[in-house]
Design a protein around this motif. Sequence first.
Motif, PDB file in Angstrom:
ATOM      1  N   GLU A  62       0.809  -1.226   0.000  1.00 51.51           N
ATOM      2  CA  GLU A  62       0.000   0.000   0.000  1.00 51.51           C
ATOM      3  C   GLU A  62       0.842   1.275   0.000  1.00 51.51           C
ATOM      4  OE1 GLU A  62       0.310  -1.487   4.290  1.00 51.51           O
ATOM      5  OE2 GLU A  62      -0.114  -2.355   2.303  1.00 51.51           O
ATOM      6  N   LYS A  63       2.121   1.174   0.365  1.00 54.47           N
ATOM      7  CA  LYS A  63       3.022   2.334   0.321  1.00 54.47           C
ATOM      8  C   LYS A  63       3.971   2.262  -0.868  1.00 54.47           C
ATOM      9  CE  LYS A  63       2.897   2.999   5.339  1.00 54.47           C
ATOM     10  NZ  LYS A  63       2.047   4.197   5.266  1.00 54.47           N
ATOM     11  N   GLN A  64       3.673   1.355  -1.802  1.00 55.89           N
ATOM     12  CA  GLN A  64       4.440   1.128  -3.025  1.00 55.89           C
ATOM     13  C   GLN A  64       5.846   0.597  -2.744  1.00 55.89           C
ATOM     14  OE1 GLN A  64       2.918   5.030  -5.128  1.00 55.89           O
ATOM     15  NE2 GLN A  64       3.476   3.549  -6.702  1.00 55.89           N
ATOM     16  N   LYS A  65       6.007  -0.075  -1.625  1.00 55.05           N
ATOM     17  CA  LYS A  65       7.255  -0.764  -1.345  1.00 55.05           C
ATOM     18  C   LYS A  65       7.251  -2.085  -2.088  1.00 55.05           C
ATOM     19  CE  LYS A  65      10.102  -2.601   2.424  1.00 55.05           C
ATOM     20  NZ  LYS A  65      10.193  -2.825   3.897  1.00 55.05           N
ATOM     21  N   LEU A  66       8.388  -2.442  -2.683  1.00 58.42           N
ATOM     22  CA  LEU A  66       8.468  -3.617  -3.540  1.00 58.42           C
ATOM     23  C   LEU A  66       8.644  -4.899  -2.726  1.00 58.42           C
ATOM     24  CD1 LEU A  66       8.426  -3.945  -6.643  1.00 58.42           C
ATOM     25  CD2 LEU A  66      10.918  -4.139  -6.554  1.00 58.42           C
ATOM     26  N   HIS A  67       7.943  -5.960  -3.168  1.00 57.28           N
ATOM     27  CA  HIS A  67       8.007  -7.265  -2.508  1.00 57.28           C
ATOM     28  C   HIS A  67       8.059  -8.367  -3.572  1.00 57.28           C
ATOM     29  CE1 HIS A  67       6.955  -5.737   1.534  1.00 57.28           C
ATOM     30  NE2 HIS A  67       6.180  -4.883   0.884  1.00 57.28           N
ATOM     31  N   PRO A  68       8.489  -9.562  -3.193  1.00 60.46           N
ATOM     32  CA  PRO A  68       8.411 -10.693  -4.124  1.00 60.46           C
ATOM     33  C   PRO A  68       6.961 -10.989  -4.507  1.00 60.46           C
ATOM     34  CG  PRO A  68       9.882 -11.195  -2.298  1.00 60.46           C
ATOM     35  CD  PRO A  68       9.175  -9.915  -1.945  1.00 60.46           C
ATOM     36  N   GLY A  69       6.784 -11.411  -5.750  1.00 57.14           N
ATOM     37  CA  GLY A  69       5.479 -11.842  -6.225  1.00 57.14           C
ATOM     38  C   GLY A  69       5.605 -13.257  -6.759  1.00 57.14           C
ATOM     39  N   LEU A  70       5.443 -13.390  -8.071  1.00 58.62           N
ATOM     40  CA  LEU A  70       5.672 -14.697  -8.676  1.00 58.62           C
ATOM     41  C   LEU A  70       7.159 -15.010  -8.798  1.00 58.62           C
ATOM     42  CD1 LEU A  70       2.890 -14.827 -11.414  1.00 58.62           C
ATOM     43  CD2 LEU A  70       2.967 -16.005  -9.204  1.00 58.62           C
ATOM     44  N   ALA A  71       7.984 -14.025  -8.562  1.00 58.72           N
ATOM     45  CA  ALA A  71       9.428 -14.250  -8.410  1.00 58.72           C
ATOM     46  C   ALA A  71       9.766 -14.080  -6.934  1.00 58.72           C
ATOM     47  CB  ALA A  71      10.227 -13.260  -9.251  1.00 58.72           C
ATOM     48  N   THR A  72      10.581 -14.967  -6.416  1.00 56.67           N
ATOM     49  CA  THR A  72      10.955 -14.894  -5.000  1.00 56.67           C
ATOM     50  C   THR A  72      12.210 -14.062  -4.784  1.00 56.67           C
ATOM     51  OG1 THR A  72      12.157 -16.985  -5.235  1.00 56.67           O
ATOM     52  CG2 THR A  72       9.881 -17.098  -4.450  1.00 56.67           C
ATOM     53  N   SER A  73      13.023 -13.893  -5.830  1.00 53.62           N
ATOM     54  CA  SER A  73      14.244 -13.094  -5.721  1.00 53.62           C
ATOM     55  C   SER A  73      14.677 -12.640  -7.109  1.00 53.62           C
ATOM     56  CB  SER A  73      15.373 -13.904  -5.058  1.00 53.62           C
ATOM     57  OG  SER A  73      15.744 -15.000  -5.873  1.00 53.62           O
ATOM     58  N   TRP A  74      15.523 -11.628  -7.145  1.00 51.51           N
ATOM     59  CA  TRP A  74      16.061 -11.140  -8.410  1.00 51.51           C
ATOM     60  C   TRP A  74      17.385 -10.449  -8.138  1.00 51.51           C
ATOM     61  CZ3 TRP A  74      11.433  -9.806  -6.219  1.00 51.51           C
ATOM     62  CH2 TRP A  74      11.353  -8.556  -5.588  1.00 51.51           C
ATOM     63  N   GLU A  75      18.245 -10.436  -9.149  1.00 50.06           N
ATOM     64  CA  GLU A  75      19.531  -9.768  -9.029  1.00 50.06           C
ATOM     65  C   GLU A  75      19.971  -9.235 -10.381  1.00 50.06           C
ATOM     66  OE1 GLU A  75      22.348 -12.554  -7.562  1.00 50.06           O
ATOM     67  OE2 GLU A  75      22.377 -13.791  -9.368  1.00 50.06           O
ATOM     68  N   ASN A  76      20.776  -8.187 -10.320  1.00 51.41           N
ATOM     69  CA  ASN A  76      21.283  -7.521 -11.510  1.00 51.41           C
ATOM     70  C   ASN A  76      22.806  -7.640 -11.545  1.00 51.41           C
ATOM     71  OD1 ASN A  76      22.306  -4.423 -12.469  1.00 51.41           O
ATOM     72  ND2 ASN A  76      20.951  -5.511 -13.860  1.00 51.41           N
ATOM     73  N   ASP A  77      23.366  -7.784 -12.739  1.00 52.15           N
ATOM     74  CA  ASP A  77      24.819  -7.944 -12.862  1.00 52.15           C
ATOM     75  C   ASP A  77      25.566  -6.624 -12.866  1.00 52.15           C
ATOM     76  OD1 ASP A  77      24.191  -6.900 -15.328  1.00 52.15           O
ATOM     77  OD2 ASP A  77      25.247  -8.434 -16.496  1.00 52.15           O
ATOM     78  N   GLY A  78      24.866  -5.521 -12.563  1.00 49.01           N
ATOM     79  CA  GLY A  78      25.498  -4.208 -12.586  1.00 49.01           C
ATOM     80  C   GLY A  78      25.432  -3.558 -13.950  1.00 49.01           C
ATOM     81  N   LYS A  79      24.833  -4.267 -14.908  1.00 50.52           N
ATOM     82  CA  LYS A  79      24.714  -3.727 -16.262  1.00 50.52           C
ATOM     83  C   LYS A  79      23.285  -3.941 -16.769  1.00 50.52           C
ATOM     84  CE  LYS A  79      29.631  -4.536 -17.224  1.00 50.52           C
ATOM     85  NZ  LYS A  79      30.631  -5.223 -18.072  1.00 50.52           N
ATOM     86  N   THR A  80      23.114  -4.882 -17.675  1.00 47.82           N
ATOM     87  CA  THR A  80      21.804  -5.045 -18.324  1.00 47.82           C
ATOM     88  C   THR A  80      21.151  -6.399 -18.083  1.00 47.82           C
ATOM     89  OG1 THR A  80      22.867  -5.835 -20.354  1.00 47.82           O
ATOM     90  CG2 THR A  80      22.439  -3.455 -20.186  1.00 47.82           C
ATOM     91  N   LYS A  81      21.738  -7.236 -17.273  1.00 43.40           N
ATOM     92  CA  LYS A  81      21.228  -8.595 -17.092  1.00 43.40           C
ATOM     93  C   LYS A  81      20.545  -8.745 -15.741  1.00 43.40           C
ATOM     94  CE  LYS A  81      22.888 -13.408 -16.996  1.00 43.40           C
ATOM     95  NZ  LYS A  81      24.093 -14.260 -17.122  1.00 43.40           N
ATOM     96  N   TRP A  82      19.279  -9.201 -15.772  1.00 46.13           N
ATOM     97  CA  TRP A  82      18.495  -9.444 -14.570  1.00 46.13           C
ATOM     98  C   TRP A  82      18.111 -10.927 -14.515  1.00 46.13           C
ATOM     99  CZ3 TRP A  82      17.249  -5.848 -10.827  1.00 46.13           C
ATOM    100  CH2 TRP A  82      17.493  -4.507 -11.133  1.00 46.13           C
TER     101      TRP A  82
END
Length: 536
Positions: A62-82
């Motif tokens: 409700e405060k637009q804080k991000l949470h896991p949904g159908l994905a439980t985790s995510w990470e970025n390589d510091g460039k363009t890959k998620w």
Amino acid sequence: MRNRMMFAFVAGTCLLSAPAWAQSLRIALSSEPTAVDPHYHDLTPNNALAAHIFEGLTKQDEKQKLHPGLATSWENDGKTKWTFKLRQGVTFSNGKPFTADDVIFTFCRTLKNETAIAGSFADITGNFASVEAPDSQTVVITTKTPDPLLPNFLSSVGILSASIVAHDKLTFDPAKNCGVTGNWPVVGDFNDGKLAIGTGPYKLKSYVKGTGIELERNETYWGPAEPWASVRFVPVPNAGPRLAGLLAGDYDVIENPAARDLGRIKDDKRFGYVITPSTRVIYFQLDVERDQSPFVKSEDGKNPLKDPRVRKAMSLAIDRDAIVKRIMDGAAEPANQFLPTGMFGTLPNPPKLAYDPAEAKKLLKEAGYPNGFQVTLSTTNDRYINDSQIAQAVAQYLTQIGIRADVDAMTRAIYFPRRSKKEFSVALGGWGSTSGEASSFLRQWPATPDEAKTIGGSNYGGYSDPEFDKLIRAAITTLDDAKRSELLQQAGARVLESNAFIPLHFESTVWAYKANLTYAGRTDQFTMAMSVKPAK
């Protein structure tokens, strides 16, 4: 015998003590969703309805804080890959398991959606260079340019089941149809319920435009079960009938009772209410591109809106404080930029947008329009809080400085398609930041559209500033927060100075409800059955 009687008594007591689990929830909406299709139109009522049936890889509270949904985790390589790890054990409402193939199909569908309004959601997936599935529970997205807010944006992209179409092996290759061999689904396929298959806490029972939407609890939902066996949304555009329906017991929750009526609710112990400030800015978008604009008439035959002095005069003519006080009954805040001050990428101390009719008349004379000109303000009458009344008030302010302004108010079902075809000269708009930062508005509305429509998808007024484009393009690809914020501030300042977009105020959203319920007000203005709980 005694044991059997005791069991019957206990069972009956349990049923009586938990009536909410068998209860229907009735909600009166001030603004009706225009479709069940989660990719039809990136519009708050539509997205709120879709969130009951479909889910994204991520979700916002409700405060637009991000949470896991159908994905439980995510990470970025510091460039363009998620890399997204998917939630296991999830099934769609038709019993099909949720896998990476469904994600690939969904992203393809946003780019192969012939019935979408203004390319909705293609601005997100249009930046995807590739989407791959190393295994059934992993999705790897490589973007064409760095996208620091990708997890935020994906919260709004409802995942569809690939089982709804005929297909071979699914690949993210829109040019080759992504492996889909059947017809791509269109909006009507969802509205009639045939393809409204998601992983969310509710299932669609019926959608009848103008009458109501009925949902039923998804008994196979992977998350906590909802307390409401069924939910009915009823469109009630006028505030008076919505309040009357609540007072009469016809509705359990209503959107946006008039602020002037809150005293009646406050003094009645049968009801409660919550007021939540939102990120939605209400503004006018001006046609600054065409030499002749369809709803502008001037003595010299030109389009006065192309002159920055005229646009500045129009802004100076508007008393924002009076609109907030008299039209919005205090349930709003005057807007001096496009996102509330203090949020990411906003100006820390924006100058107050002044009300100065004398200066406005002076600027019109300098621009060569001492006698003003004629213009029509186009607006919805069933989308934003008091939208047509706001346009009427602004028309009166413009008339006072010599700009003869009329108002053309229409339903949003007519308004939005016409606006997307650039049929208006001065158009009322509203935009809430889905990402919680200033880039949301700036990349969507003032940016010069690119070929992939990843930016500028709603630039219906033809504003184009190479220096602004340079700033916003740099901002949305900058992973460093401090640098991105500085770029956004510079970009926002340039748009404000242009007056091609004239901000008016930020809406506050009001929900009223029966006293035996609680409601968590949301900054994104979503009305959600999931936010309604039985009071303890």
